[in-house]
Scaffold this motif. Sequence first.
Motif, PDB file in Angstrom:
ATOM      1  N   ALA A 120      32.993  33.964  -7.128  1.00 54.92           N
ATOM      2  CA  ALA A 120      31.700  33.950  -6.439  1.00 54.92           C
ATOM      3  C   ALA A 120      31.581  35.082  -5.429  1.00 54.92           C
ATOM      4  N   LEU A 146      29.015  31.297   1.529  1.00 57.74           N
ATOM      5  CA  LEU A 146      29.907  30.952   0.403  1.00 57.74           C
ATOM      6  C   LEU A 146      31.187  30.309   0.897  1.00 57.74           C
ATOM      7  N   GLY A 202      26.282  34.517  -7.038  1.00 63.05           N
ATOM      8  CA  GLY A 202      27.353  33.985  -6.202  1.00 63.05           C
ATOM      9  C   GLY A 202      27.002  32.627  -5.633  1.00 63.05           C
ATOM     10  N   ASN A 250      37.012  29.830  -8.427  1.00 63.52           N
ATOM     11  CA  ASN A 250      35.575  30.017  -8.352  1.00 63.52           C
ATOM     12  C   ASN A 250      35.153  30.719  -7.066  1.00 63.52           C
ATOM     13  N   LEU A 257      27.051  29.914  -8.448  1.00 68.84           N
ATOM     14  CA  LEU A 257      28.408  29.456  -8.741  1.00 68.84           C
ATOM     15  C   LEU A 257      28.937  28.573  -7.619  1.00 68.84           C
TER      16      LEU A 257
END
Length: 112
Positions: free
Chosen positions: A76, A10, A87, A72, A90
């Motif tokens: 996430a 991420l 997650g 975001n 997004l």
Amino acid sequence: MKRFLKYKILGDIFLASLILVAGGTVWAYASLRNVSGPLILHFNNLSGINQIGDAGELVWIGATGILMVLVNFIIATELEARDWFLGKLLAGGTLLLAILLFIGFAAIISVN
């Protein structure tokens, strides 16, 4: 910083998104800051020019995009702690929006 290290995938996706938005903003501002007169910010084939502005408007668009990426990222990471799919979904959506914003900056530069 802990969230970035805990959720490496991420973090990398959001870092790429942040670079795209910030890079597009700096590129557009640097290219168009010396243009005299109003800039064309939005053009539609049906109705023509919809929005005009100056180089400062480009900075506000970029700042809004950067804020979107940061918010975001926080959302996430919270979603990733609960469900691994949401997650990443997004994060992918945010990357797509960052790419589209970068393309939008490139289009504004090419039109002006």
